[in-house]
Design a protein around this motif. Structure first.
Motif, PDB file in Angstrom:
ATOM      1  N   TYR A 166       0.828  -1.199   0.000  1.00  0.00           N
ATOM      2  CA  TYR A 166       0.000   0.000   0.000  1.00  0.00           C
ATOM      3  C   TYR A 166       0.869   1.258   0.000  1.00  0.00           C
ATOM      4  O   TYR A 166       0.512   2.274  -0.589  1.00  0.00           O
ATOM      5  N   MET A 193     -18.678  22.635  10.389  1.00  0.00           N
ATOM      6  CA  MET A 193     -19.462  21.634   9.666  1.00  0.00           C
ATOM      7  C   MET A 193     -19.861  22.129   8.275  1.00  0.00           C
ATOM      8  O   MET A 193     -20.025  21.347   7.362  1.00  0.00           O
ATOM      9  N   PRO A 244     -19.511  23.918   4.681  1.00  0.00           N
ATOM     10  CA  PRO A 244     -18.484  24.349   3.723  1.00  0.00           C
ATOM     11  C   PRO A 244     -18.719  25.801   3.307  1.00  0.00           C
ATOM     12  O   PRO A 244     -19.777  26.137   2.791  1.00  0.00           O
ATOM     13  N   LEU A 304      -6.103  16.963  12.808  1.00  0.00           N
ATOM     14  CA  LEU A 304      -7.129  16.268  12.066  1.00  0.00           C
ATOM     15  C   LEU A 304      -8.003  15.394  12.953  1.00  0.00           C
ATOM     16  O   LEU A 304      -9.223  15.460  12.908  1.00  0.00           O
ATOM     17  N   THR A 305      -7.366  14.601  13.795  1.00  0.00           N
ATOM     18  CA  THR A 305      -8.166  13.682  14.609  1.00  0.00           C
ATOM     19  C   THR A 305      -8.980  14.434  15.653  1.00  0.00           C
ATOM     20  O   THR A 305     -10.145  14.143  15.842  1.00  0.00           O
ATOM     21  N   LEU A 308     -13.059  14.337  15.719  1.00  0.00           N
ATOM     22  CA  LEU A 308     -13.652  13.567  16.809  1.00  0.00           C
ATOM     23  C   LEU A 308     -14.296  14.457  17.861  1.00  0.00           C
ATOM     24  O   LEU A 308     -14.575  14.024  18.965  1.00  0.00           O
ATOM     25  N   VAL A 318      -7.797   8.667   1.862  1.00  0.00           N
ATOM     26  CA  VAL A 318      -7.903   7.465   2.691  1.00  0.00           C
ATOM     27  C   VAL A 318      -7.238   7.656   4.067  1.00  0.00           C
ATOM     28  O   VAL A 318      -7.642   7.042   5.053  1.00  0.00           O
ATOM     29  N   ILE A 347      -7.456  10.049   6.180  1.00  0.00           N
ATOM     30  CA  ILE A 347      -8.293  10.629   7.235  1.00  0.00           C
ATOM     31  C   ILE A 347      -9.113   9.550   7.954  1.00  0.00           C
ATOM     32  O   ILE A 347      -8.968   9.380   9.161  1.00  0.00           O
ATOM     33  N   MET A 376      -6.836   7.270  10.044  1.00  0.00           N
ATOM     34  CA  MET A 376      -6.423   7.782  11.350  1.00  0.00           C
ATOM     35  C   MET A 376      -7.550   7.708  12.359  1.00  0.00           C
ATOM     36  O   MET A 376      -7.340   7.388  13.525  1.00  0.00           O
ATOM     37  N   LEU A 377      -8.772   8.015  11.911  1.00  0.00           N
ATOM     38  CA  LEU A 377      -9.903   8.012  12.833  1.00  0.00           C
ATOM     39  C   LEU A 377     -10.235   6.585  13.267  1.00  0.00           C
ATOM     40  O   LEU A 377     -10.502   6.328  14.438  1.00  0.00           O
ATOM     41  N   ALA A 425      -7.611   5.583  15.798  1.00  0.00           N
ATOM     42  CA  ALA A 425      -7.890   6.160  17.115  1.00  0.00           C
ATOM     43  C   ALA A 425      -9.011   5.380  17.798  1.00  0.00           C
ATOM     44  O   ALA A 425      -8.951   5.089  19.000  1.00  0.00           O
ATOM     45  N   VAL A 432     -17.100   6.009  15.250  1.00  0.00           N
ATOM     46  CA  VAL A 432     -16.135   6.473  14.249  1.00  0.00           C
ATOM     47  C   VAL A 432     -16.726   6.345  12.844  1.00  0.00           C
ATOM     48  O   VAL A 432     -16.590   7.241  12.012  1.00  0.00           O
ATOM     49  N   ILE A 465     -18.967   9.248  12.258  1.00  0.00           N
ATOM     50  CA  ILE A 465     -18.268  10.509  11.968  1.00  0.00           C
ATOM     51  C   ILE A 465     -17.722  10.501  10.543  1.00  0.00           C
ATOM     52  O   ILE A 465     -17.854  11.468   9.803  1.00  0.00           O
ATOM     53  N   THR A 503     -20.371  11.058   7.952  1.00  0.00           N
ATOM     54  CA  THR A 503     -20.765  12.464   7.918  1.00  0.00           C
ATOM     55  C   THR A 503     -19.732  13.300   7.160  1.00  0.00           C
ATOM     56  O   THR A 503     -20.080  14.087   6.279  1.00  0.00           O
ATOM     57  N   LEU A 504     -18.460  13.117   7.510  1.00  0.00           N
ATOM     58  CA  LEU A 504     -17.404  13.887   6.848  1.00  0.00           C
ATOM     59  C   LEU A 504     -17.376  13.627   5.344  1.00  0.00           C
ATOM     60  O   LEU A 504     -17.251  14.548   4.544  1.00  0.00           O
ATOM     61  N   VAL A 547     -20.455  15.368   3.624  1.00  0.00           N
ATOM     62  CA  VAL A 547     -20.282  16.817   3.469  1.00  0.00           C
ATOM     63  C   VAL A 547     -19.209  17.111   2.411  1.00  0.00           C
ATOM     64  O   VAL A 547     -19.387  17.967   1.549  1.00  0.00           O
ATOM     65  N   ILE A 574     -26.990  18.957   2.223  1.00  0.00           N
ATOM     66  CA  ILE A 574     -25.979  18.716   3.248  1.00  0.00           C
ATOM     67  C   ILE A 574     -26.599  18.818   4.644  1.00  0.00           C
ATOM     68  O   ILE A 574     -26.425  17.944   5.487  1.00  0.00           O
ATOM     69  N   VAL A 633     -27.212  15.584   7.074  1.00  0.00           N
ATOM     70  CA  VAL A 633     -26.522  15.467   8.354  1.00  0.00           C
ATOM     71  C   VAL A 633     -27.527  15.302   9.500  1.00  0.00           C
ATOM     72  O   VAL A 633     -27.365  14.440  10.367  1.00  0.00           O
TER      73      VAL A 633
END
Lengths: 277, 300
Positions: A20, A116, A118, A270-271, A275, B170, B172, B175-176, B179, B214, B217, B220-221, B224, B283, B287
């Motif tokens: 990857y 939230m 844009p 970012l996280t 979150l 990918v 983003i 990482m979520l 976590a 997760v 979220i 949703t991201l 949007v 949007i 949501v």
């Protein structure tokens, strides 16, 4: 017996991750080697390494094209937007984190709503507004939009950090005769340096990379940002691939450097931003 | 310590003014602009809801609008599947925390930091039918029948763009997910080991439910992001979102209508504002609906 089996499985996982990795890096690598090849070589051997490094594309974009100017424009816009955002967001977050007033909660929600939605959905009105303010086709107009766009996230990060600084610190400084401005800039600001790093690095990337607003607001050639110039360039010089890919590479270097230097802060931004809920 | 209303206002005001004037006000006012007819220059004329009725019923606007809405949904579904399944798999592999995991993670994130237009241009090169690497590789491994003009074929263009888009973002969801996975207590897995639970069962009955916040979220991201996307299509297919509008999404349709010069005709900003209002509604409603659905699901 058991150990070797586990090791075998680990090696398999690492192999998959490595595959990857190649998939991730290859397009970026291709961009750089294409920039370093001559056009004839690109068509003939699109995938091979350059036979001889050819920097003429890089030289041409700075000598025959105005890329030094576009670079300066982008730098000016990005740095100034971030400076303003950091400054106003620290003030805002301090007030929202420390003052106990009935406006605090509604105001926090008012600002967080911006994370939230844009901002580009409001572009028609911003266009009108900048026209009225005589800020269309100006880098200042871009800076104001980027500042507004990055305030919610910056506030979110700063508030989290300021709340972790004990209030007693403010109070004892206050008793010693410190003004509020001094408390904020001499005591709190130095303690939240990681937050400043997160906000700076995390906001640098979208501002530097943005093409949407310059595409709509910037008309004069000498006010183009680097990414807008690269975008227009790609359409104009479709046949001169070496030149085009040199431009793409040059536009990517600053963000890539910022990211590789501060990846910890970028990923944290970012996280924590995503979150929040 | 004395904290006065005046000093509160002084601290809040600069951010408040910039944010309100350049972000919140524009978002709301742009909705209002959909009730006017104007070209960006000169006087606005109040036309009520006629921009919306043109958008929904008048040819060619309604054809373009529903086409772009449909394409946008396809784009969203492609992204959800390609990007997030890949992200979950990678996150599960990274979660083993083997040697090099940190390095892999850092590298996987690189595309996210590159400008969308540059990613678009890079993938235009990869998909190039004459000398792009993709067809080249397919030919050299004997899969020549699969080689095609990826971005020129209406059946594959949008999917090809979705792949480029997933390649970029990918990192983003990865990482979520990571976590989320790291926050699961190991005790649960140890307990399930004692009960003799298989790996697949662990994944479907323990891991997946525990990372469902997760997943929520990320959905949703992605939603949007996809419904306000523009640059990736613009970079790879231009403002006309070809071939034959097969990659036209709301963002490109909006841009073309509001700012594009179609054969010398002036831009139609009123109609553009109506499209922006629809995007805003999609949007927003999407949501809110998703939040409610998810909230209910959490009550079991």
């Amino acid at each position: 017996m058991r150990i070797t089996k586990v090791k075998y499985k680990d090696a398999l996982i690492q192999a998959l991750l490595f595959i990857y990795l190649i998939f991730t890096v290859y397009p970026v690598f291709l961009m750089v080697i294409t920039a370093l090849k001559t056009n004839a070589e690109i068509i003939k051997h699109p995938l091979s390494m350059p036979i001889k490094l050819n920097f003429s594309g890089f030289i041409k974009i700075f000598t025959t094209q105005n890329f030094a100017l576009y670079f300066r424009n982008s730098f000016f816009v990005t740095v100034l937007s971030i400076l303003i955002t950091v400054f106003v967001s620290i003030l805002l977050s301090y007030a929202l984190a420390r003052y106990k007033m009935k406006y605090v909660n509604p105001l926090s929600i008012y600002f967080l709503a911006g994370m939230m939605i844009p901002i580009r959905l409001g572009v028609l009105y911003i266009n009108e507004l900048l026209n009225t303010l005589n800020l269309i086709d100006s880098l200042i107009g871009l800076i104001l939009v980027y500042t507004a766009m990055t305030i919610p996230f910056s506030m979110f990060i700063f508030m989290g950090f300021i709340k972790m600084v004990p209030v007693e610190l403010d109070e004892s400084a206050y008793i010693d005769g410190c003004s509020e401005r001094k408390i904020l800039f001499r005591i709190i600001a130095p303690l939240i340096k990681p937050a400043v790093a997160t906000v700076t690095i995390y906001n640098f990337v979208p501002i530097w990379n943005d093409v949407y607003f310059p595409l709509i607001f910037i008309h004069s050639p000498e006010k183009k940002t680097l990414l807008l110039a690269v975008t227009i360039f790609f359409g104009q010089f479709q046949t001169d691939w070496s030149l085009v890919f040199s431009a793409l590479t040059v536009a990517t270097i600053p963000v890539l450097t910022i990211y590789l230097v501060g990846s910890k802060y970028f990923i944290r931004g970012l996280t924590s931003g995503a979150l929040k809920g | 310590m004395k904290r006065s209303k005046t000093s509160f206002a002084v601290f809040v005001l600069p951010a408040f003014v910039i944010y309100t004037i350049f972000m919140l006000l524009p978002l709301i006012s742009s909705l209002g602009l959909s009730l006017f007819s104007w070209t960006g220059y000169g006087e606005k004329e109040f036309v009520g809801l006629s921009n919306f009725s043109r958008l929904f019923t008048e040819n060619p606007f309604n054809v373009r609008f529903f086409n772009s809405l449909f394409n946008n949904m396809k784009f969203f579904i492609y992204t959800i599947i390609l990007q997030n399944v890949a992200a979950l798999v990678i996150a599960l592999l990274l979660n083993k925390e083997l040697t090099g995991s940190k390095f892999f993670r850092t590298v996987y994130f690189i595309p996210t930091t590159i400008s969308v237009v540059i990613v678009g241009f890079l993938w235009t090169l990869i998909y190039n039918p004459l000398w792009g690497p993709l067809n080249y590789v397919l030919k050299s491994v004997g899969l020549e029948f699969l080689a095609k003009p990826w971005l020129g074929d209406p059946k594959f263009a949008l999917l090809s763009i979705a792949v480029a888009n997933a390649w970029q973002y990918v990192g983003i969801p990865m990482m979520l997910f990571l976590a989320g996975l790291q926050s699961i207590s190991q005790d649960i897995y140890e307990a399930s080991d004692i009960d003799g639970v298989s790996s697949w069962q662990k994944f479907f009955y323990i891991t997946l439910p525990l990372i469902s916040p997760v997943i929520f979220i990320i959905t949703t991201l992605t939603f949007v992001g996809n419904f306000s996307a523009f640059e990736i299509i613009y970079a790879m297919e231009g403002t006309l979102a070809g071939p034959n509008y097969s990659t036209d999404i709301l963002g490109t349709f909006f841009y073309r209508t509001s700012f594009g010069q179609r054969a010398g005709a002036p831009p139609d900003m009123g109609l553009g504002a109506a499209i922006a209002s629809c995007m805003f509604a999609i949007i927003g409603l999407g949501v809110i609906l998703w939040f409610n659905l998810y909230g209910k699901r959490e009550n079991y």
